[in-house]
Design a protein around this motif. Structure first.
Motif, short mmCIF file in Angstrom:
data_model
loop_
_atom_site.label_atom_id
_atom_site.label_comp_id
_atom_site.label_asym_id
_atom_site.label_seq_id
_atom_site.Cartn_x
_atom_site.Cartn_y
_atom_site.Cartn_z
N ILE A 88 4.76 5.52 -5.55
CA ILE A 88 4.50 5.68 -7.00
C ILE A 88 3.88 7.03 -7.32
O ILE A 88 4.36 7.73 -8.23
CB ILE A 88 3.64 4.52 -7.53
N ARG A 106 0.83 -1.21 0.00
CA ARG A 106 0.00 0.00 0.00
C ARG A 106 0.87 1.26 0.00
O ARG A 106 0.51 2.26 -0.63
CB ARG A 106 -0.93 0.00 1.20
N TRP A 108 2.06 1.66 -3.64
CA TRP A 108 1.02 2.07 -4.59
C TRP A 108 0.43 3.44 -4.28
O TRP A 108 0.14 4.22 -5.19
CB TRP A 108 -0.08 1.01 -4.62
N HIS A 109 0.27 3.76 -2.98
CA HIS A 109 -0.43 4.99 -2.60
C HIS A 109 0.51 6.13 -2.21
O HIS A 109 0.05 7.28 -2.12
CB HIS A 109 -1.39 4.71 -1.44
#
Length: 245
Positions: A165, A158, A161-162
């Motif tokens: 990135i 997480r 991705w959150h």
């Protein structure tokens, strides 16, 4: 509007200077054709040039998509795995010591004279700047952001991705913009080595037949294609930099 006006004025001045130089110096057309002749050739040969431009455009677009995708995931792999960094990063750097252009004959031998050898050339040129820029951006994620995400109970996936990135997307966009400028070069070099279609092939054919006006016309179309592609990628990069993923 002022910027566009200044650019058009600069282009007009350059064309007038070019035309005047050819007339005053009395240069033969097989050395340097005047822009008026190039414009005529561009118009009367528009179908032929457009046919070859579509081939080169397809090669560049496919190479750009594949190179950007591979660079995106390869950078994530390097940023999240110490083993990958230890093994693959030195190999990635070493690969840049070999001129990509020197690989064109080998790629043509392996992949043939068709589309995919040119796509591979464009991909190789695109891959490194995208991977390098995105990897550096991923590694520069502010530690405070990561620490805050951990406090809130986010796991590594997480956080990646959150947090990492989205924070690194401007770096990915920057690498993509740079790669877009050089991608057509790979396709053209591949066409020079071996092809039966494309703007690079058309330029070689025109040069061999002393049709320098046609060669200049193909070169102008290539420049326009590159500018349009760069503008589209720049707009996409701005969209990415806003965190829309």
């Amino acid at each position: 509007m002022r910027t566009i006006g200044r650019s058009l004025a600069l282009i007009a001045f350059f064309l007038l200077l070019w035309e005047g130089l050819v007339i005053v110096a009395g240069l033969p057309r097989f050395i340097l054709p005047p822009p008026s002749l190039v414009a005529q050739t561009l118009w009367f040969s528009r179908s032929l040039i457009a046919e070859h431009a579509l081939i080169t455009g397809a090669e560049v677009l496919i190479g750009l998509v594949l190179g950007a995708a591979l660079g995106f995931f390869f950078a994530i792999l390097l940023a999240t795995s110490r083993t990958a960094r230890a093994i693959l990063r030195p190999a990635l750097v070493f690969s840049q010591t070999v001129p990509v252009f020197a690989l064109a004959p080998i790629l043509t031998l392996w992949l043939g004279y068709g589309l995919w050898s040119k796509v591979a050339m464009a991909l190789l040129i695109i891959f490194f700047p995208v991977t390098s820029a995105f990897y550096d951006a991923l590694m520069r994620t502010p530690e405070g952001w990561i620490g805050l995400a951990r406090v809130m109970g986010a796991n590594r996936g997480r956080i990646l991705w959150h947090v990492r990135i989205p924070a690194a997307l401007p770096g990915f966009a920057s690498g993509l913009r740079l790669a877009t400028v050089y991608a057509p070069i790979g396709a053209i070099i591949g066409e020079w080595v071996g092809a039966s279609r494309g703007l690079g092939y058309l330029m070689l054919l025109a040069n061999g037949r002393a049709k320098i006006d046609l060669m200049f016309a193909a070169l102008i179309v290539l420049a326009i294609l590159t500018l349009l592609l760069h503008a589209a990628v720049d707009r996409f990069g701005r969209w990415l930099s806003q965190g829309r993923i």
